[in-house]
Design a protein around this motif. Sequence first.
Motif, PDB file in Angstrom:
ATOM      1  N   SER A 144       0.616  -1.143  -0.015  1.00  0.00           N
ATOM      2  CA  SER A 144       0.123  -0.126   0.222  1.00  0.00           C
ATOM      3  C   SER A 144       0.919   1.100   0.137  1.00  0.00           C
ATOM      4  O   SER A 144       0.443   2.404  -0.362  1.00  0.00           O
ATOM      5  CB  SER A 144      -0.994   0.011   1.200  1.00  0.00           C
ATOM      6  N   ASN A 145       2.122   1.257   0.374  1.00  0.00           N
ATOM      7  CA  ASN A 145       3.076   2.365   0.239  1.00  0.00           C
ATOM      8  C   ASN A 145       3.547   2.813  -1.255  1.00  0.00           C
ATOM      9  O   ASN A 145       4.049   3.611  -1.399  1.00  0.00           O
ATOM     10  CB  ASN A 145       4.259   1.929   0.836  1.00  0.00           C
ATOM     11  N   ILE A 146       3.057   2.009  -1.986  1.00  0.00           N
ATOM     12  CA  ILE A 146       3.382   2.217  -3.647  1.00  0.00           C
ATOM     13  C   ILE A 146       2.253   2.366  -4.314  1.00  0.00           C
ATOM     14  O   ILE A 146       1.324   1.585  -4.205  1.00  0.00           O
ATOM     15  CB  ILE A 146       4.239   0.925  -4.248  1.00  0.00           C
ATOM     16  N   LYS A 147       2.110   3.517  -5.022  1.00  0.00           N
ATOM     17  CA  LYS A 147       1.082   3.823  -5.793  1.00  0.00           C
ATOM     18  C   LYS A 147       1.069   2.997  -7.321  1.00  0.00           C
ATOM     19  O   LYS A 147       1.908   3.272  -7.958  1.00  0.00           O
ATOM     20  CB  LYS A 147       0.867   5.389  -6.158  1.00  0.00           C
ATOM     21  N   VAL A 148       0.071   2.076  -7.561  1.00  0.00           N
ATOM     22  CA  VAL A 148       0.248   1.176  -8.756  1.00  0.00           C
ATOM     23  C   VAL A 148      -0.657   2.113  -9.660  1.00  0.00           C
ATOM     24  O   VAL A 148      -1.645   1.884  -9.634  1.00  0.00           O
ATOM     25  CB  VAL A 148      -0.223  -0.184  -8.358  1.00  0.00           C
ATOM     26  N   CYS A 149       0.006   2.522 -10.673  1.00  0.00           N
ATOM     27  CA  CYS A 149      -0.818   3.602 -11.763  1.00  0.00           C
ATOM     28  C   CYS A 149      -0.617   2.634 -13.101  1.00  0.00           C
ATOM     29  O   CYS A 149      -0.076   1.528 -13.457  1.00  0.00           O
ATOM     30  CB  CYS A 149      -0.220   4.508 -12.179  1.00  0.00           C
ATOM     31  N   TYR A 150      -1.674   3.118 -14.209  1.00  0.00           N
ATOM     32  CA  TYR A 150      -1.682   2.456 -15.321  1.00  0.00           C
ATOM     33  C   TYR A 150      -1.725   3.392 -16.320  1.00  0.00           C
ATOM     34  O   TYR A 150      -2.405   4.541 -16.139  1.00  0.00           O
ATOM     35  CB  TYR A 150      -2.491   1.415 -15.476  1.00  0.00           C
ATOM     36  N   ALA A 151      -1.169   3.234 -17.519  1.00  0.00           N
ATOM     37  CA  ALA A 151      -1.362   4.120 -18.867  1.00  0.00           C
ATOM     38  C   ALA A 151      -1.353   3.688 -20.138  1.00  0.00           C
ATOM     39  O   ALA A 151      -0.582   2.443 -20.188  1.00  0.00           O
ATOM     40  CB  ALA A 151      -0.513   5.116 -18.801  1.00  0.00           C
ATOM     41  N   ASN A 152      -2.144   3.634 -21.143  1.00  0.00           N
ATOM     42  CA  ASN A 152      -2.292   2.849 -22.198  1.00  0.00           C
ATOM     43  C   ASN A 152      -2.924   3.857 -23.550  1.00  0.00           C
ATOM     44  O   ASN A 152      -3.729   4.640 -23.242  1.00  0.00           O
ATOM     45  CB  ASN A 152      -3.345   1.934 -21.977  1.00  0.00           C
ATOM     46  N   GLU A 153      -2.575   3.464 -24.671  1.00  0.00           N
ATOM     47  CA  GLU A 153      -3.060   3.973 -25.853  1.00  0.00           C
ATOM     48  C   GLU A 153      -4.725   4.012 -25.833  1.00  0.00           C
ATOM     49  O   GLU A 153      -5.247   4.605 -26.394  1.00  0.00           O
ATOM     50  CB  GLU A 153      -2.231   3.413 -27.062  1.00  0.00           C
ATOM     51  N   TYR A 154      -5.205   2.957 -24.938  1.00  0.00           N
ATOM     52  CA  TYR A 154      -6.685   2.675 -25.070  1.00  0.00           C
ATOM     53  C   TYR A 154      -7.343   3.951 -24.553  1.00  0.00           C
ATOM     54  O   TYR A 154      -8.507   4.319 -24.783  1.00  0.00           O
ATOM     55  CB  TYR A 154      -7.041   1.540 -24.391  1.00  0.00           C
TER      56      TYR A 154
END
Length: 233
Positions: A144-154
Amino acid sequence: MQKSLLTLLFLFNLYSSYSQDTITYFTDAIKKNITPYKIASNKAYESNNITEGKMLFDSLVKTKLVGTKFDDFNLKVYKEKNVKINRINKPIFIITYSSWCVIPKGEIPALNILAKEHRNDMQFIVVFWDKKSDLKNIAYKFSSNIKVCYANEYYSKDSHIISSIKHTLGFPTSIFIDENKNVISVKHFENNTKIKTPIKEAIISSYNYFSKDINENLVSAASNNKSFTTTSN
């Protein structure tokens, strides 16, 4: 001869300075310098000259990217609210991955340990170049100390970060930013841990690698802030 000439031209362009009176943003610096870098780098790797390829990347980072202002990206966080970079009031350590790449043994546990140790003095962010649905089997492995993010061409709003970072710097890549959002370091990192390496040994190896890098960057960030404060006064 042609390869050497391309390298020399690229390095010459890198060391030609631009005005220091205006803020240069990270993505603008990449956009301005990435084409000659890619041409020279591709030639180096086509000739299997790994050393020259790495030297070109390091030159790009040290002369054109370090010291720029990181863009105020709006990052989508897995199962949390989105976060804007400028709203994080401490140094940030960003690592970019893709879910289809196998993360080396020991790397995630090591990052979890470091994120806990540094939870008060910096923010860890992992960005996957994927859709949210692609993270269901990997996101839970991070603490929980790490922000898991995402980014995609979609996602249409991700076009800027995708074009300026994923398609130029590649991955896995780490970016360290100080609390004023100045870029301190950009690295391609390689974990050479073998599959048969015992898990404890793999965690220690990854921990030592990232810990050394983080501590060096924190020292640089503190030095930058001291210089900034002195200049402001």
